[in-house]
Design a protein around this motif. Structure first.
Motif, mmCIF file in Angstrom:
data_model
loop_
_atom_site.group_PDB
_atom_site.id
_atom_site.type_symbol
_atom_site.label_atom_id
_atom_site.label_comp_id
_atom_site.label_asym_id
_atom_site.label_seq_id
_atom_site.Cartn_x
_atom_site.Cartn_y
_atom_site.Cartn_z
ATOM 1 N N ILE A 9 18.852 -22.072 -61.594
ATOM 2 C CA ILE A 9 18.679 -23.294 -62.390
ATOM 3 C C ILE A 9 19.703 -23.358 -63.512
ATOM 4 O O ILE A 9 20.356 -24.387 -63.723
ATOM 5 C CB ILE A 9 17.238 -23.371 -62.949
ATOM 6 N N ASN A 10 19.862 -22.261 -64.236
ATOM 7 C CA ASN A 10 20.801 -22.248 -65.361
ATOM 8 C C ASN A 10 22.249 -22.311 -64.903
ATOM 9 O O ASN A 10 23.083 -22.948 -65.553
ATOM 10 C CB ASN A 10 20.550 -21.039 -66.259
ATOM 11 N N ARG A 11 22.548 -21.679 -63.791
ATOM 12 C CA ARG A 11 23.907 -21.734 -63.246
ATOM 13 C C ARG A 11 24.259 -23.165 -62.859
ATOM 14 O O ARG A 11 25.337 -23.663 -63.190
ATOM 15 C CB ARG A 11 24.011 -20.804 -62.024
ATOM 16 N N ALA A 22 29.456 -14.876 -59.323
ATOM 17 C CA ALA A 22 29.504 -13.593 -58.616
ATOM 18 C C ALA A 22 30.763 -12.821 -58.999
ATOM 19 O O ALA A 22 30.709 -11.618 -59.287
ATOM 20 C CB ALA A 22 29.446 -13.813 -57.111
ATOM 21 N N LYS A 23 31.883 -13.518 -59.025
ATOM 22 C CA LYS A 23 33.153 -12.877 -59.380
ATOM 23 C C LYS A 23 33.112 -12.333 -60.806
ATOM 24 O O LYS A 23 33.543 -11.215 -61.068
ATOM 25 C CB LYS A 23 34.297 -13.878 -59.225
ATOM 26 N N LYS A 24 32.554 -13.116 -61.721
ATOM 27 C CA LYS A 24 32.521 -12.714 -63.131
ATOM 28 C C LYS A 24 31.615 -11.520 -63.402
ATOM 29 O O LYS A 24 31.842 -10.778 -64.346
ATOM 30 C CB LYS A 24 32.112 -13.900 -64.004
ATOM 31 N N SER A 30 27.499 -13.376 -51.450
ATOM 32 C CA SER A 30 26.321 -13.251 -50.581
ATOM 33 C C SER A 30 25.200 -12.498 -51.289
ATOM 34 O O SER A 30 24.018 -12.814 -51.119
ATOM 35 C CB SER A 30 26.673 -12.572 -49.262
ATOM 36 N N PHE A 31 25.571 -11.506 -52.103
ATOM 37 C CA PHE A 31 24.574 -10.759 -52.865
ATOM 38 C C PHE A 31 23.916 -11.672 -53.896
ATOM 39 O O PHE A 31 22.693 -11.690 -54.030
ATOM 40 C CB PHE A 31 25.214 -9.536 -53.542
ATOM 41 N N ILE A 50 25.038 -11.601 -66.811
ATOM 42 C CA ILE A 50 24.570 -12.952 -66.499
ATOM 43 C C ILE A 50 24.059 -13.647 -67.755
ATOM 44 O O ILE A 50 24.321 -14.830 -67.972
ATOM 45 C CB ILE A 50 23.509 -12.926 -65.387
ATOM 46 N N SER A 51 23.342 -12.909 -68.599
ATOM 47 C CA SER A 51 22.841 -13.525 -69.830
ATOM 48 C C SER A 51 23.997 -14.023 -70.691
ATOM 49 O O SER A 51 23.908 -15.090 -71.296
ATOM 50 C CB SER A 51 21.951 -12.556 -70.616
#
Length: 95
Positions: A9-11, A22-24, A30-31, A50-51
């Motif tokens: 949702i936040n993404r 994912a890259k960052k 896929s993970f 992520i936070s």
């Protein structure tokens, strides 16, 4: 709400693709897709990244992280027993 749902949702609100996030944080897209579907779990290190990337409170993500772990541990137990055990744990920390 699960960690995966919160991340997705936040993404999406921040218009960040799965590929970019994912890259960052150093995982395969896929993970991350499986994380968002609650099929895979992230480490606390990845949650911290992520936070930062999504401007989310780390403690809120940690709450969801540990809630999922506790819930999984007590999958076959009744709610009253879970509350009793958690109260004993809290008491052991003198809180």
């Amino acid at each position: 709400m699960t960690i995966g749902e919160t991340i997705k949702i936040n993404r999406l609100e921040k218009d960040i693709s799965q590929k970019d996030l994912a890259k960052k944080i150093g995982v395969d897209v896929s993970f991350l897709c499986k994380v968002e579907k609650n099929e895979k779990k992230l480490s606390l290190d990845k949650l911290e990244l992520i936070s930062e990337m999504l401007s989310l409170e780390l403690n809120e993500l940690k709450y969801l992280y540990y809630l999922e772990k506790v819930t999984a541990s007590f999958v076959n137990e009744k709610d009253a027993f879970i509350v009793e055990i958690l109260e004993k744990i809290i008491k052991s920390y003198h809180v």
